[in-house]
Scaffold this motif. Structure first.
Motif, mmCIF file in Angstrom:
data_model
loop_
_atom_site.group_PDB
_atom_site.id
_atom_site.type_symbol
_atom_site.label_atom_id
_atom_site.label_comp_id
_atom_site.label_asym_id
_atom_site.label_seq_id
_atom_site.Cartn_x
_atom_site.Cartn_y
_atom_site.Cartn_z
ATOM 1 N N LEU A 20 0.800 -1.220 0.000
ATOM 2 C CA LEU A 20 0.000 0.000 0.000
ATOM 3 C C LEU A 20 0.836 1.276 0.000
ATOM 4 O O LEU A 20 0.293 2.376 0.101
ATOM 5 C CB LEU A 20 -0.927 0.004 1.216
ATOM 6 C CG LEU A 20 -1.917 -1.168 1.263
ATOM 7 C CD1 LEU A 20 -2.673 -1.165 2.580
ATOM 8 C CD2 LEU A 20 -2.877 -1.115 0.089
ATOM 9 N N THR A 21 2.141 1.133 -0.115
ATOM 10 C CA THR A 21 3.010 2.311 -0.182
ATOM 11 C C THR A 21 2.655 3.132 -1.414
ATOM 12 O O THR A 21 2.570 2.604 -2.523
ATOM 13 C CB THR A 21 4.488 1.893 -0.254
ATOM 14 O OG1 THR A 21 4.801 1.082 0.876
ATOM 15 C CG2 THR A 21 5.389 3.108 -0.284
ATOM 16 N N GLY A 22 2.423 4.417 -1.219
ATOM 17 C CA GLY A 22 2.035 5.287 -2.318
ATOM 18 C C GLY A 22 0.561 5.236 -2.645
ATOM 19 O O GLY A 22 0.078 6.005 -3.477
ATOM 20 N N VAL A 23 -0.163 4.328 -2.003
ATOM 21 C CA VAL A 23 -1.596 4.191 -2.245
ATOM 22 C C VAL A 23 -2.386 4.649 -1.025
ATOM 23 O O VAL A 23 -3.314 5.450 -1.137
ATOM 24 C CB VAL A 23 -1.955 2.728 -2.588
ATOM 25 C CG1 VAL A 23 -3.466 2.580 -2.780
ATOM 26 C CG2 VAL A 23 -1.220 2.279 -3.845
ATOM 27 N N ARG A 24 -2.014 4.148 0.140
ATOM 28 C CA ARG A 24 -2.695 4.464 1.380
ATOM 29 C C ARG A 24 -1.746 5.234 2.284
ATOM 30 O O ARG A 24 -0.959 4.666 3.032
ATOM 31 C CB ARG A 24 -3.167 3.173 2.059
ATOM 32 C CG ARG A 24 -4.303 2.444 1.325
ATOM 33 C CD ARG A 24 -5.612 3.222 1.409
ATOM 34 N NE ARG A 24 -5.867 3.596 2.782
ATOM 35 C CZ ARG A 24 -6.296 2.748 3.723
ATOM 36 N NH1 ARG A 24 -6.554 1.486 3.395
ATOM 37 N NH2 ARG A 24 -6.487 3.152 4.945
ATOM 38 N N ARG A 25 -1.848 6.553 2.201
ATOM 39 C CA ARG A 25 -0.938 7.396 2.974
ATOM 40 C C ARG A 25 -1.166 7.270 4.473
ATOM 41 O O ARG A 25 -0.235 7.447 5.263
ATOM 42 C CB ARG A 25 -1.099 8.857 2.537
ATOM 43 C CG ARG A 25 -0.642 9.114 1.110
ATOM 44 C CD ARG A 25 -0.749 10.597 0.772
ATOM 45 N NE ARG A 25 -0.273 10.877 -0.560
ATOM 46 C CZ ARG A 25 -1.036 10.864 -1.662
ATOM 47 N NH1 ARG A 25 -2.315 10.539 -1.555
ATOM 48 N NH2 ARG A 25 -0.541 11.155 -2.834
ATOM 49 N N SER A 26 -2.395 6.972 4.862
ATOM 50 C CA SER A 26 -2.670 6.820 6.294
ATOM 51 C C SER A 26 -1.934 5.604 6.851
ATOM 52 O O SER A 26 -1.381 5.652 7.963
ATOM 53 C CB SER A 26 -4.178 6.678 6.528
ATOM 54 O OG SER A 26 -4.692 5.566 5.821
ATOM 55 N N VAL A 27 -1.901 4.510 6.089
ATOM 56 C CA VAL A 27 -1.185 3.305 6.521
ATOM 57 C C VAL A 27 0.310 3.593 6.587
ATOM 58 O O VAL A 27 1.005 3.219 7.546
ATOM 59 C CB VAL A 27 -1.476 2.127 5.569
ATOM 60 C CG1 VAL A 27 -0.630 0.910 5.947
ATOM 61 C CG2 VAL A 27 -2.962 1.780 5.602
ATOM 62 N N GLU A 28 0.825 4.260 5.571
ATOM 63 C CA GLU A 28 2.246 4.639 5.566
ATOM 64 C C GLU A 28 2.585 5.472 6.808
ATOM 65 O O GLU A 28 3.614 5.252 7.458
ATOM 66 C CB GLU A 28 2.573 5.459 4.316
ATOM 67 C CG GLU A 28 2.595 4.694 3.014
ATOM 68 C CD GLU A 28 3.015 5.590 1.873
ATOM 69 O OE1 GLU A 28 4.203 5.980 1.832
ATOM 70 O OE2 GLU A 28 2.161 5.926 1.025
ATOM 71 N N TYR A 29 1.710 6.424 7.096
ATOM 72 C CA TYR A 29 1.960 7.328 8.221
ATOM 73 C C TYR A 29 2.043 6.557 9.540
ATOM 74 O O TYR A 29 2.959 6.761 10.343
ATOM 75 C CB TYR A 29 0.854 8.371 8.290
ATOM 76 C CG TYR A 29 0.977 9.321 9.450
ATOM 77 C CD1 TYR A 29 1.787 10.440 9.382
ATOM 78 C CD2 TYR A 29 0.277 9.087 10.638
ATOM 79 C CE1 TYR A 29 1.909 11.308 10.451
ATOM 80 C CE2 TYR A 29 0.385 9.945 11.715
ATOM 81 C CZ TYR A 29 1.211 11.048 11.619
ATOM 82 O OH TYR A 29 1.326 11.899 12.693
ATOM 83 N N VAL A 30 1.071 5.667 9.771
ATOM 84 C CA VAL A 30 1.038 4.921 11.030
ATOM 85 C C VAL A 30 2.264 4.016 11.145
ATOM 86 O O VAL A 30 2.884 3.920 12.220
ATOM 87 C CB VAL A 30 -0.265 4.108 11.156
ATOM 88 C CG1 VAL A 30 -0.217 3.199 12.384
ATOM 89 C CG2 VAL A 30 -1.468 5.037 11.242
ATOM 90 N N ASN A 31 2.646 3.367 10.060
ATOM 91 C CA ASN A 31 3.810 2.470 10.114
ATOM 92 C C ASN A 31 5.130 3.238 10.188
ATOM 93 O O ASN A 31 6.134 2.685 10.630
ATOM 94 C CB ASN A 31 3.818 1.547 8.892
ATOM 95 C CG ASN A 31 2.822 0.414 9.030
ATOM 96 O OD1 ASN A 31 2.505 -0.023 10.138
ATOM 97 N ND2 ASN A 31 2.297 -0.062 7.908
ATOM 98 N N ARG A 32 5.093 4.497 9.814
ATOM 99 C CA ARG A 32 6.311 5.311 9.908
ATOM 100 C C ARG A 32 6.399 6.030 11.250
ATOM 101 O O ARG A 32 7.444 6.063 11.895
ATOM 102 C CB ARG A 32 6.333 6.336 8.771
ATOM 103 C CG ARG A 32 7.608 7.188 8.749
ATOM 104 C CD ARG A 32 7.614 8.175 7.585
ATOM 105 N NE ARG A 32 6.552 9.159 7.665
ATOM 106 C CZ ARG A 32 5.502 9.208 6.874
ATOM 107 N NH1 ARG A 32 5.334 8.289 5.931
ATOM 108 N NH2 ARG A 32 4.582 10.147 7.018
ATOM 109 N N GLU A 33 5.278 6.622 11.678
ATOM 110 C CA GLU A 33 5.280 7.436 12.893
ATOM 111 C C GLU A 33 4.856 6.649 14.131
ATOM 112 O O GLU A 33 5.043 7.130 15.253
ATOM 113 C CB GLU A 33 4.340 8.638 12.705
ATOM 114 C CG GLU A 33 4.674 9.518 11.507
ATOM 115 C CD GLU A 33 6.032 10.183 11.630
ATOM 116 O OE1 GLU A 33 6.486 10.414 12.769
ATOM 117 O OE2 GLU A 33 6.644 10.478 10.574
#
Length: 383
Positions: free
Chosen positions: A142-155
């Motif tokens: 979902l990288t580049g598709v679901r920014r909310s998922v990226e955000y949670v897994n990053r932050e």
């Protein structure tokens, strides 16, 4: 008499001109006040439904948080995620099937009782591990598709908001999955479809509500084979209908979308208001209906990607119009009466002055005219 007649005729014309000019000025003053009152009321309506929207959002945020806490504790999600850290493909498939088997009954209950659309589990690298709503679709990143998922897994912190996904749009509440000592393992998502929000708006506030989402956003995100199941063309250019929303709207209105479609002028104004990216209301006098548009923004970019409409009835506008008409008629009647009385009094005064002038002229002629004296003898012997 002819001069008096001409003067009265000119006076009538003058008074008629005054009546027309004052009437026009009065109309515009009252009409401006009417528009001002309507705009103030429209602002209150906009504020009401924006607050309603925020309230519904808060309700579902609390609900999503409760569901997340219950799932994490009840289904040993932390233990499962720890196993996934070292699992090969075969082991992942096994763990996925185990989680699916355990979660499906609970998911069915949440769908029925809470309106949950998606329970979605993601790995720490943004890989989709399990979609309860489409269990056969997994493994896509979902990288580049679901920014909310990226955000949670990053932050490693929760985030919530509206976002289009690979299958559905939704109000998404994404939570981190961590160990007791704070180690990040992945994320879990609870989401509600737009139809849940419009249904809540319709049920709680006795209105009709619809939802429109940008075609460009949908086309960029959604799996091609899923698009036709969830969306259809709308009467707003560049926006799709959400089919689930249309079903809820039909249930409550008992009408098809074509029967609910406003006339072209109102449709165009609604679209103009919507793309202005501010909540705003407009009044359709033909149908005694208020249309409120509420913009919906992407959770991460802040871009307006959709908007909700709320259609409500409000008799205040009819009452204001009736008050305007009554006050205008009363004012014009009073003005007409005043001018008529003035004309009558002026005519009487002018006629009286004319009569007095004639009498005065006759008196003057008598007083200032030649004096003729004469004598006569009544009898021959009259001295």
């Amino acid at each position: 008499m002819s001069n008096t007649h001409i003067s009265n005729k000119r006076l009538r014309i003058l008074l008629l001109a005054i009546f027309v000019v004052v009437g026009i000025v009065l109309f515009f003053l009252l009409n401006n006040q009417l528009k001002k009152n309507e705009q103030q009321h429209l602002s209150l309506i906009t504020e009401r439904y924006q607050r309603a929207y925020n309230t519904i959002y808060s309700q579902h945020k609390r609900l999503a948080t409760s569901i997340y806490s219950g799932v994490i504790g009840r289904f040993d999600i932390e233990i499962l995620y720890k196993q996934l850290l070292t699992a090969d493909k075969e082991k992942k498939d096994q763990l996925r099937q185990e989680l699916l088997t355990k979660m499906l009954p609970r998911y069915a209950v949440l769908q029925e009782t809470a309106g949950v659309r998606q329970l979605h589990f993601h790995l720490s690298d943004n890989e989709s591990f399990l979609r309860l709503h489409r269990p056969k679709k997994f493994g896509d990143n979902l990288t580049g598709v679901r920014r909310s998922v990226e955000y949670v897994n990053r932050e490693h912190v929760a985030i919530d908001g509206f976002e289009e996904g690979r299958i559905f749009n939704g109000y998404r509440f994404v939570f981190p999955v961590t160990t007791l000592d704070g180690r990040h393992l992945g994320s879990m998502e609870v989401s509600f479809g737009a139809e849940i929000f419009t249904a809540a708006m319709m049920d709680q506030y006795n209105v009709l509500s619809n939802f429109f989402i940008k075609q460009s956003v949908v086309n960029d995100m959604v799996f091609p084979d899923e698009l036709k199941h969830a969306y259809s063309e709308s009467h707003h250019p560049g926006y799709y209908f959400d089919k689930n929303v249309l079903e809820e709207l039909k249930k409550r209105s008992n009408k098809d979308i074509e029967a609910l479609k406003p006339d072209i002028a109102i449709t165009d104004q609604t679209y103009t208001n919507a793309i202005g990216e501010k909540s705003i209301s407009l009044y359709d006098a033909t149908n005694n209906m208020v249309l409120t548009t509420i913009p919906v923004f992407d959770v991460r970019t802040g871009e307006m990607v959709a908007f909700m409409t709320v259609r409500s009835k409000d008799d205040l506008f009819i009452a204001e119009k009736q008050k305007f008409n009554l006050f205008l008629v009363l004012c014009l009647s009073l003005l007409g009466t005043i001018l008529t009385v003035f004309y009558i009094q002026y005519s009487k005064t002018k006629s009286l002055k004319h009569t007095l002038r004639i009498l005065q002229r006759e008196r003057d002629m008598f007083a200032q005219g030649s004096v003729i004296t004469f004598t006569w003898q009544n009898k021959e012997d009259w001295p």
